[in-house]
Design a protein around this motif. Structure first.
Motif, PDB file in Angstrom:
ATOM      1  N   PRO A 209       0.885  -1.300   0.042  1.00  0.00           N
ATOM      2  CA  PRO A 209      -0.033   0.022  -0.012  1.00  0.00           C
ATOM      3  C   PRO A 209       0.705   1.322  -0.019  1.00  0.00           C
ATOM      4  N   LYS A 210       0.371   2.454  -0.865  1.00  0.00           N
ATOM      5  CA  LYS A 210       1.276   3.575  -0.667  1.00  0.00           C
ATOM      6  C   LYS A 210       1.856   3.775   0.597  1.00  0.00           C
ATOM      7  N   GLY A 211       3.030   4.466   0.539  1.00  0.00           N
ATOM      8  CA  GLY A 211       3.455   5.008   1.781  1.00  0.00           C
ATOM      9  C   GLY A 211       4.325   3.996   2.607  1.00  0.00           C
ATOM     10  N   MET A 212       4.123   2.402   2.494  1.00  0.00           N
ATOM     11  CA  MET A 212       4.379   1.413   3.347  1.00  0.00           C
ATOM     12  C   MET A 212       5.561   0.870   2.860  1.00  0.00           C
ATOM     13  N   ASP A 213       6.282   0.087   4.019  1.00  0.00           N
ATOM     14  CA  ASP A 213       7.426  -0.753   3.463  1.00  0.00           C
ATOM     15  C   ASP A 213       7.179  -2.202   3.985  1.00  0.00           C
ATOM     16  N   ALA A 214       7.899  -3.173   3.608  1.00  0.00           N
ATOM     17  CA  ALA A 214       7.687  -4.491   3.928  1.00  0.00           C
ATOM     18  C   ALA A 214       7.266  -4.628   5.342  1.00  0.00           C
TER      19      ALA A 214
ATOM     20  N   GLU B  84      -7.254 -17.938   4.727  1.00  0.00           N
ATOM     21  CA  GLU B  84      -7.520 -16.838   3.873  1.00  0.00           C
ATOM     22  C   GLU B  84      -7.046 -15.563   4.220  1.00  0.00           C
ATOM     23  N   THR B  85      -6.817 -14.614   3.450  1.00  0.00           N
ATOM     24  CA  THR B  85      -6.432 -13.303   3.822  1.00  0.00           C
ATOM     25  C   THR B  85      -6.982 -12.220   2.829  1.00  0.00           C
ATOM     26  N   LEU B  86      -6.974 -11.081   3.306  1.00  0.00           N
ATOM     27  CA  LEU B  86      -7.343  -9.924   2.638  1.00  0.00           C
ATOM     28  C   LEU B  86      -6.479  -9.235   1.493  1.00  0.00           C
ATOM     29  N   PRO B  87      -6.935  -8.750   0.453  1.00  0.00           N
ATOM     30  CA  PRO B  87      -5.970  -8.134  -0.529  1.00  0.00           C
ATOM     31  C   PRO B  87      -5.257  -7.179   0.225  1.00  0.00           C
ATOM     32  N   PRO B  88      -4.076  -6.706  -0.192  1.00  0.00           N
ATOM     33  CA  PRO B  88      -3.464  -5.639   0.699  1.00  0.00           C
ATOM     34  C   PRO B  88      -3.979  -4.467   0.787  1.00  0.00           C
ATOM     35  N   LEU B  89      -4.634  -4.026  -0.266  1.00  0.00           N
ATOM     36  CA  LEU B  89      -5.201  -2.395  -0.193  1.00  0.00           C
ATOM     37  C   LEU B  89      -6.316  -2.534   0.867  1.00  0.00           C
ATOM     38  N   VAL B  90      -7.038  -3.731   0.989  1.00  0.00           N
ATOM     39  CA  VAL B  90      -8.411  -3.767   1.856  1.00  0.00           C
ATOM     40  C   VAL B  90      -7.644  -3.938   3.099  1.00  0.00           C
ATOM     41  N   ALA B  91      -6.597  -4.612   3.411  1.00  0.00           N
ATOM     42  CA  ALA B  91      -6.052  -4.806   4.775  1.00  0.00           C
ATOM     43  C   ALA B  91      -5.563  -3.497   5.207  1.00  0.00           C
ATOM     44  N   LYS B  92      -4.985  -2.779   4.200  1.00  0.00           N
ATOM     45  CA  LYS B  92      -4.516  -1.263   4.879  1.00  0.00           C
ATOM     46  C   LYS B  92      -5.594  -0.631   5.386  1.00  0.00           C
ATOM     47  N   ALA B  93      -6.708  -0.732   4.456  1.00  0.00           N
ATOM     48  CA  ALA B  93      -7.886   0.067   4.774  1.00  0.00           C
ATOM     49  C   ALA B  93      -8.491  -0.080   6.079  1.00  0.00           C
ATOM     50  N   LEU B  94      -8.597  -1.510   6.433  1.00  0.00           N
ATOM     51  CA  LEU B  94      -8.993  -1.925   7.637  1.00  0.00           C
ATOM     52  C   LEU B  94      -8.141  -1.590   8.823  1.00  0.00           C
ATOM     53  N   ALA B  95      -6.664  -1.620   8.556  1.00  0.00           N
ATOM     54  CA  ALA B  95      -5.766  -1.325   9.418  1.00  0.00           C
ATOM     55  C   ALA B  95      -5.868   0.082   9.955  1.00  0.00           C
ATOM     56  N   ALA B  96      -5.907   0.924   8.934  1.00  0.00           N
ATOM     57  CA  ALA B  96      -6.208   2.399   9.167  1.00  0.00           C
ATOM     58  C   ALA B  96      -7.382   2.763   9.870  1.00  0.00           C
ATOM     59  N   GLU B  97      -8.384   2.063   9.605  1.00  0.00           N
ATOM     60  CA  GLU B  97      -9.790   2.226  10.678  1.00  0.00           C
ATOM     61  C   GLU B  97      -9.653   1.831  11.897  1.00  0.00           C
ATOM     62  N   SER B  98      -8.947   0.696  12.443  1.00  0.00           N
ATOM     63  CA  SER B  98      -8.931  -0.012  13.620  1.00  0.00           C
ATOM     64  C   SER B  98      -7.568   0.651  14.269  1.00  0.00           C
ATOM     65  N   PRO B  99      -7.719   1.439  15.004  1.00  0.00           N
ATOM     66  CA  PRO B  99      -6.688   2.171  16.097  1.00  0.00           C
ATOM     67  C   PRO B  99      -5.859   0.933  17.043  1.00  0.00           C
ATOM     68  N   VAL B 100      -6.740  -0.151  17.299  1.00  0.00           N
ATOM     69  CA  VAL B 100      -6.183  -1.084  18.346  1.00  0.00           C
ATOM     70  C   VAL B 100      -5.243  -2.247  17.751  1.00  0.00           C
ATOM     71  N   GLN B 101      -5.235  -2.384  16.356  1.00  0.00           N
ATOM     72  CA  GLN B 101      -4.334  -3.310  15.816  1.00  0.00           C
ATOM     73  C   GLN B 101      -2.961  -3.163  16.059  1.00  0.00           C
ATOM     74  N   ASN B 102      -2.237  -4.374  16.181  1.00  0.00           N
ATOM     75  CA  ASN B 102      -0.845  -4.279  16.030  1.00  0.00           C
ATOM     76  C   ASN B 102      -0.355  -3.263  17.552  1.00  0.00           C
ATOM     77  N   THR B 103      -0.773  -3.488  18.701  1.00  0.00           N
ATOM     78  CA  THR B 103      -0.350  -2.806  19.615  1.00  0.00           C
ATOM     79  C   THR B 103       0.533  -3.826  20.400  1.00  0.00           C
ATOM     80  N   THR B 104       1.069  -3.260  21.524  1.00  0.00           N
ATOM     81  CA  THR B 104       2.203  -3.855  22.306  1.00  0.00           C
ATOM     82  C   THR B 104       1.298  -4.953  23.219  1.00  0.00           C
ATOM     83  N   ALA B 105       1.969  -5.806  23.854  1.00  0.00           N
ATOM     84  CA  ALA B 105       1.107  -6.839  24.772  1.00  0.00           C
ATOM     85  C   ALA B 105       0.550  -6.055  25.940  1.00  0.00           C
ATOM     86  N   LEU B 106       0.623  -4.907  25.979  1.00  0.00           N
ATOM     87  CA  LEU B 106      -0.076  -4.134  27.067  1.00  0.00           C
ATOM     88  C   LEU B 106      -1.604  -4.102  26.742  1.00  0.00           C
TER      89      LEU B 106
END
Length: 1013
Positions: free
Chosen positions: A346-351, A405-427
Motif C-alpha cells: 500500500p502507498k507509503g508502506m514498506d515490507a 484466507e487473507t485480505l488483499p493488501p489494499l483492503v487490509a491497509k484500509a482496515l488497519a487504518a480504521e482500527s486503532p487497536v491493531q498491532n499494539t504491544t502486549a499491554l
C-alpha cells in the motif's frame, strides 16, 4: 545512551554495601554510634574521620565537604567515572556484594583493593578482522541481555532467536569503552586506534560509532565480516540531524544472506535490512537487501548474474524514492537477462510495516509477492494471461505461505487504518470513542484527548490514575519531563504509594500511547490520501462519460441538471481550468461579479465536479499561511479561496505560485539541537490550479494577467432563469432532481479520478497566431495555449496515447486536434476577448467606416490587411471628419487595441495598421489575432481557402500555404477571424464574405458540440 533497568539500579543501591566498598578500598571504619566514620577521600587534610556511612540506609555523607550519596555516587566520585560506568562496575559485582548486617562488627581494614574490574573485550594482538569479530560478539551478547533491544525487535516483529543467532544481531549500548583497557595505557591506546581504523569508534571523539543501534553484520560464507549496519532504536525521538541508519566508513562491501542468493533462482530484494529480516523471519529465506534505494552495488549485481538468478522481486518502499529506484533497477536487471517484478505494498508502506499491519504476516507477504507486477521490456514480457509473478512463483515462496484466507493488501491497509487497536504491544488497552483504559493492577489508568495529538511533537492528554477508591487526575504533556515528574509526585501522594511505581507505570503507558498515536497519525494521513474505491459499475460509467462523443455538450447538460442555468461559457471555462491541475502549467480562474450575482454558486458548482481529495478550499488566508503548508500538499490540486479579498495578504505568494510553480520563504526558527536561532527554509511545490471570486470592479493588474477572468451574467433574463430554478426546487420534480444531482456529482468525480497527467503535444502550434503588440499578451498567449492543451487532456480516452523512447526514457503523450483548437478559439473570444459595446457610438462608427475602407483598399492593391498602412490624413479624406475628431477616436481605438501604431518612413510621421476585421458585429465577444481553424486543414498539397485566392484579374499567383505577412512586417499577427459567424449579415468586404463561405469538417464537428466557429 542505553539505560539499565530501574529494578537493577534499585538493587545496586540496596544490595551493594557501602561498608564493603569502603573496606575494599582500604579505609579504616570506626564505629560512630549506629554508623561508621572514615577519613573522607573527597577532600584533603581530613585528620579526624568526618565521612559518615549509614548502613541501614546504605548512604554516605561528609559534613565538611558536602559529599554524599549512594554506592553509585561513591564509585563515580572515587573512580572518576561516569554514572553508566559506575553502574556497569557495580552490576558486574552485584552477585558478590552482600549486605552487611546491622549487628556485624566493624570489619578489618583491607590491605589492598579487591574490587573486580570489567573484563576486556579485545586482545591486544588482535588484527582488524579479529577485533571486528570480537566487538560484534560482544554486541551480540549485549543484545541478548538487553530488554530494550529485545523489545525493539519484538515491536518490529523480529524477535526470533534463530534470526538473532544466524545473523549475529547485536546491540551497541555505549558500554564497549568500559570493556577496554584504559586509554592512558599503551595497550588501551593501541586497541582504540585499531577500532578507529575499522570505524567502530569515531575518529574525532572516540565514541562508539553505532551507539544506540541495533547492529547487524554482513558476513560472507566463510564468516568474514565485510560490512556492519546500525539502526537507531530511538527512531523519531532522535535529533533532526541525527542519522537513523549507519554503516562502516567507506564503500559498501558484501552481500547480506549471500548463501541464499547462490542457492535460489528467485530472489526478493529489499531496500533495507529490517525489511529483508521481516521476510526472513516469516519464512521467505531467499531474500537479500541493497544499501538503501541508491545502494544497489555492482558486487550484488555480479552475484545475481553468477548465481543464475532469473527473477528479482523488488520489494522497495512504496514511496516516490522507492518507485524511482525500482524503475531504474528493473532496467539494469533486464539488461542482464533477469526478469524484474515490483512488489506493491500500500502507498507509503514498506515490507516491515505491511507485515505488522496485515496479519498473518506470512500469508500477507506471500500474497504481495504473488501479485507483484512485471517490470521490463516488451521482448521478455509475459503473456497477457500471466501478467504477474503468480504463476511462476518459486517453491520457496509457496512453501512459506500458510493455509488460510487473507485480505488483499489494499483492503487490509484500509482496515488497519480504521482500527486503532491493531498491532499494539502486549499491554492491554480498551479503546473507546473518547478514551483509552489501561489496567496495570492494582492501578487503573484512563486517558482522554489522544485524538487531538496529530503531531509527533507533543502528547498532551488528560490522565486519571486510580487505585481502589482513590484517584488523581490532571492534564499535561506526557513528553514534558517536568510535567511528568510533577504528576508522578502528586499521584504518589494522593494514592499513598511509592513514586517509583507510578513512574514505572507511566513509562509503559507512554510507550503504549506512542504506538496508538503513530497508528492514529498514519491512519489520518492514509484517509486524507486515500482515493475512494470505485465499483466495477461506477468505473464503466465514468469511462463511458469520458468517451462520450459530445463530451463538452454532456458537461454543460449535467451542469444544468445540477441546477446551474445559463453561464455556458463560464461553466465550461471553469471546468476546463479545474482539469488543468493535471498539467505542468495550470490555468487560474477569477470569477468577477457584483454581490449576490452568483459567483460563489458558479465556483461551488465547478468544484463539486472535482474529487474531494484533489481540492482545498479556504474562506481566507493570512499572509504567510501558504508557506507553511506541506511541501506536497498543493501539488496537482485545486486551491479555492471564497473571496479574493480574504487572500489579499497572501496575494504575492499566490502570484509566485502561479508563475514559478513553487514558493519558498526563509524564516527565523530555533535549532532543535542547539536551541540557537537560525534561518530555516519552507517550500511549497506546485503546480496548483487557483480558483477565486471577487466583487472588486478593478482587479489587480498582476493578478488579472495570470487568471482567466470570468464575468457572471447579471442580465434580467438570467435572474428570471435563476428564480425559475429556485422555485422548481420546492416541487416534487425538484426533490427528485436533488437526488439525481448527488449521483451526477459522484459520476463526474470518478471520471476526474481516471484522468492521467499526460503530456500534450500540439502539431499545429507553430502555425497558430496571437496578438503581439503588448507585453501583456505573453501571458494571454500562454492561457490560450493552455486552453487547447486542457481540452485535449480532457479527451484523452478518445485519443491514441503515443509513446516514444528518448535517452532510455519512454515518453507518453496525446496530440491536439483541430476540434480542440476550434473550441479553444471560441472560449478565448469569450474569456480573453472584448465586445464592441465598450466603444462609444461615434468611435464604433469610425471603426466600421475604416473596416470597410481598408477591405476595399486591400482588394484593389492586392494586399493582406496586416500589410496595409494608413495615416490620419487618409482617414480624414475617407470619412470627411475633422482632424480633432479623427485624432480623438483613433486614440481611443489605439488604447483598446483595435488599431496598431507604426512609425512612418521618415521616422516622425505616424501610420496605422487595422487589427479589427469585423468580429463581434452581432454583439458577441471576440479576440483579435487568432488563426482561422479552417486554414489549418490545408497543407502545401491542397487548395487554399477562397478568401486566400487571388482575384482572377491578377496575373500573380498566391502561395497555397497559410498566409504570412511580408518580411517587413515579420512577427506581426495574421489577423484572420477564427470565429466567423455564418448566421450574421454578410459584410461589404469580399474578404469577410469569403471567410464565411466554406464549411469544413472541423467546423461541423465543433458545431455538433454546440460551439460556433
Amino acid at each position: 545512551m542505553a539505560r539499565l533497568p530501574d529494578e537493577t539500579v534499585t538493587r545496586i543501591k540496596r544490595e551493594v554495601s557501602l561498608v564493603r566498598l569502603a573496606e575494599a578500598r582500604g579505609f579504616e571504619l570506626k564505629p560512630h554510634g549506629q554508623h561508621y566514620a572514615i577519613h573522607c577521600p573527597f577532600h584533603d587534610d581530613d585528620k579526624t574521620p568526618s565521612l559518615i556511612i549509614t548502613p541501614d540506609k546504605n548512604l554516605f555523607h561528609c559534613p565538611a565537604c558536602g559529599a554524599k550519596g549512594s554506592p553509585i555516587d561513591w564509585v563515580m566520585k572515587l573512580e572518576g567515572v561516569s554514572m553508566r560506568h559506575a553502574l556497569e562496575l557495580l552490576a558486574n559485582d552485584l552477585p558478590h556484594c552482600a549486605s552487611v548486617a546491622e549487628s556485624s562488627p566493624p570489619p578489618k581494614v583491607a590491605k589492598r583493593s579487591n574490587q573486580q574490574k570489567l573484563p576486556s573485550v579485545l586482545s591486544g594482538s588482535a588484527d582488524h578482522q579479529t577485533a571486528l569479530r570480537q566487538v560484534i560478539d560482544y554486541y551480540h551478547e549485549t543484545l541478548k541481555a538487553s530488554p530494550e533491544a529485545l523489545a525493539y525487535l519484538e515491536k518490529r516483529g523480529l524477535k526470533s532467536a534463530e534470526l538473532i543467532d544466524t545473523f549475529k544481531l547485536g546491540y551497541a549500548n555505549r558500554t564497549l569503552a568500559y570493556r577496554l583497557p584504559p586509554s592512558k595505557r599503551q595497550e588501551g591506546a593501541e586497541i582504540r586506534g585499531r577500532l578507529k581504523a575499522i570505524g567502530l569508534l569515531r575518529e574525532s571523539s572516540g565514541h562508539e560509532h553505532f551507539n544506540g543501534c541495533l547492529v547487524a553484520p554482513v558476513m560472507d560464507e566463510n564468516g568474514l565480516i565485510t560490512e556492519v549496519y546500525g539502526r537507531k532504536l530511538l527512531g523519531k525521538r532522535l535529533r533532526k540531524d541525527c542519522a537513523q541508519h549507519l554503516y562502516l566508513p567507506g564503500p559498501h562491501e558484501g552481500v547480506w544472506n549471500s548463501q541464499a542468493v547462490k542457492q535460489s533462482q528467485e530472489i526478493i530484494l529489499c531496500e533495507s535490512l529490517i525489511d529483508a529480516m521481516t521476510f526472513w523471519v516469516n519464512g521467505f529465506r531467499h531474500v537479500t537487501t541493497s544499501y538503501g534505494t541508491a545502494g544497489f552495488t555492482d558486487e550484488l549485481l555480479a552475484l545475481l548474474v553468477e548465481s543464475g538468478v532469473e527473477k528479482v522481486l523488488i520489494a522497495y518502499d512504496r514511496d516516490q524514492a522507492g518507485n524511482l529506484a525500482a524503475d531504474k533497477l528493473a532496467k539494469k536487471l533486464n539488461d542482464h537477462g533477469m526478469d524484474a517484478y515490483r512488489v506493491l505494498f500500500p502507498k507509503g508502506m514498506d515490507a516491515n510495516e505491511y507485515a505488522l499491519q496485515v496479519k498473518p504476516a506470512p500469508k500477507s507477504l506471500g500474497l504481495a509477492l504473488r501479485k507483484a507486477e512485471w517490470m521490463g521490456n516488451a521482448k521478455n514480457k509475459p503473456q497477457p494471461n500471466a501478467p504477474c509473478v503468480e504463476d511462476s512463483i518459486s517453491d520457496e515462496t509457496i512453501k512459506a505461505e500458510k493455509e488460510g484466507e487473507t485480505l488483499p493488501p489494499l483492503v487490509a491497509k484500509a482496515l488497519a487504518a480504521e482500527s486503532p487497536v491493531q498491532n499494539t504491544t502486549a499491554l492491554d488497552a480498551e479503546i473507546a470513542d473518547h478514551e483509552i483504559n489501561i489496567n496495570l493492577a492494582p492501578r487503573h489508568y484512563r486517558i482522554r484527548g489522544l485524538s487531538k495529538n496529530l503531531s509527533y511533537e507533543q502528547l498532551k492528554i488528560n490522565l486519571l490514575t486510580q487505585q481502589g477508591e482513590v484517584y488523581h487526575v490532571d492534564t499535561f504533556d506526557l513528553y514534558s519531563a517536568k510535567a511528568r515528574a510533577v504528576y508522578i509526585k502528586q499521584a504518589a501522594v494522593e494514592l499513598g504509594i511509592p513514586a517509583g511505581e507510578i513512574k514505572a507505570d507511566l513509562g509503559k503507558v507512554l510507550l503504549k500511547l506512542e504506538e496508538l498515536q503513530d497508528q492514529q497519525i498514519k491512519g489520518t494521513l492514509a484517509k486524507q490520501e486515500k482515493q475512494p474505491a470505485m465499483s466495477e459499475a461506477e468505473l464503466k460509467e465514468a469511462l463511458a462519460l469520458l468517451k462520450a462523443p459530445a463530451l463538452l455538450d454532456r458537461l454543460l447538460q449535467d451542469f444544468t441538471r445540477c441546477g446551474v442555468v445559463g453561464e455556458e461559457t463560464n461553466k465550461l471555462a471553469g471546468y476546463l481550468a479545474a482539469v488543468s491541475r493535471k498539467l505542468e502549467k495550470p490555468l487560474a480562474v477569477m470569477v468577477q461579479s457584483s454581490s449576490a450575482a452568483g459567483k460563489s454558486s458558479l465556483m461551488e458548482a465547478v468544484l463539486a465536479f472535482m474529487p474531494e481529495e484533489e481540492r482545498i478550499q479556504y474562506s481566507a488566508m493570512t499572509g504567510q499561511a501558504l508557506f507553511y503548508l506541506g511541501e506536497q500538499d498543493l501539488k496537482n490540486k485545486i486551491l479555492a479561496i471564497a473571496e479574493e479579498e480574504g487572500a489579499e495578504q497572501t496575494s504575492y505568494a499566490l502570484k509566485l505560485l502561479q508563475s514559478e510553480g513553487e514558493v519558498s520563504i526563509a524564516s527565523t526558527g530555533k535549532n532543535a539541537v542547539t536551541g540557537n536561532l537560525e534561518t530555516q527554509e519552507y517550500r511549497v511545490e506546485g503546480p496548483v490550479m487557483l480558483f477565486s471570486t471577487t466583487t472588486a470592479i478593478d482587479i489587480d493588474e498582476e493578478l488579472m494577467n495570470r487568471c482567466l477572468v470570468l464575468s457572471v451574467d447579471e442580465s434580467r433574463a438570467q435572474t428570471q432563469a435563476i428564480h425559475a430554478v429556485q422555485r422548481k426546487r420546492r416541487t416534487l420534480e425538484g426533490l427528485k432532481a436533488s437526488k439525481a444531482k448527488k449521483q451526477l456529482i459522484r459520476l463526474h468525480q470518478n471520471a476526474q479520478r481516471l484522468l492521467r497527467p499526460l503530456a500534450v503535444m500540439n502539431p499545429y502550434a507553430d502555425r497558430l497566431t496571437f496578438l503581439d503588440d503588448k507585453t501583456r499578451t505573453r501571458r494571454d498567449h500562454e492561457k490560450y495555449l493552455g486552453l487547447i492543451d486542457v481540452i485535449a487532456l480532457l479527451h484523452q480516452y478518445q485519443r491514441e496515447v503515443k509513446r516514444e523512447t528518448w535517452e532510455g526514457e519512454t515518453l507518453e503523450y496525446i496530440e491536439v486536434t483541430l476540434d480542440d483548437i476550434a473550441t479553444a478559439n471560441r472560449l478565448a473570444h469569450e474569456v480573453l476577448g472584448r465586445s464592441l459595446d465598450e466603444l462609444p457610438p461615434q468611435t464604433r462608427r469610425l471603426l466600421q467606416l475604416m473596416t470597410d475602407w481598408v477591405a476595399e483598399q486591400c482588394q484593389q492593391e492586392n494586399l493582406k490587411q496586416c500589410d496595409h498602412r494608413f495615416s490620419r490624413k487618409d482617414v480624414r479624406a475617407m470619412s470627411g471628419w475633422s482632424d480633432f475628431q479623427v485624432k480623438k477616436h483613433l486614440r481611443r481605438l489605439e488604447e483598446l487595441e483595435y488599431v496598431l501604431v507604426h512609425s512612418g518612413s521618415r521616422g516622425k510621421s505616424i501610420v496605422y495598421e487595422l487589427l479589427y476585421q469585423g468580429e463581434g458585429e452581432a454583439g458577441e465577444s471576440f479576440l483579435m489575432g487568432l488563426l482561422d481553424v479552417r486554414k489549418l486543414q490545408y497543407d502545401d498539397k491542397k487548395e487554399p481557402l477562397e478568401d486566400e485566392k487571388k482575384p482572377s484579374s491578377s496575373p500573380q499567383s498566391v502561395p497555397k500555404k497559410p498566409s504570412k505577412c511580408s518580411s517587413k512586417n515579420a512577427g506581426k499577427p495574421i489577423n484572420i477571424s477564427a470565429n466567423g459567424n455564418p448566421d450574421k449579415k454578410p459584410a461589404k468586404s469580399t474578404s469577410r464574405k469569403n471567410n464565411n463561405a466554406s464549411h469544413h469538417t472541423p467546423v461541423l464537428a465543433a458545431r455538433s458540440h454546440g460551439l460556433e466557429i
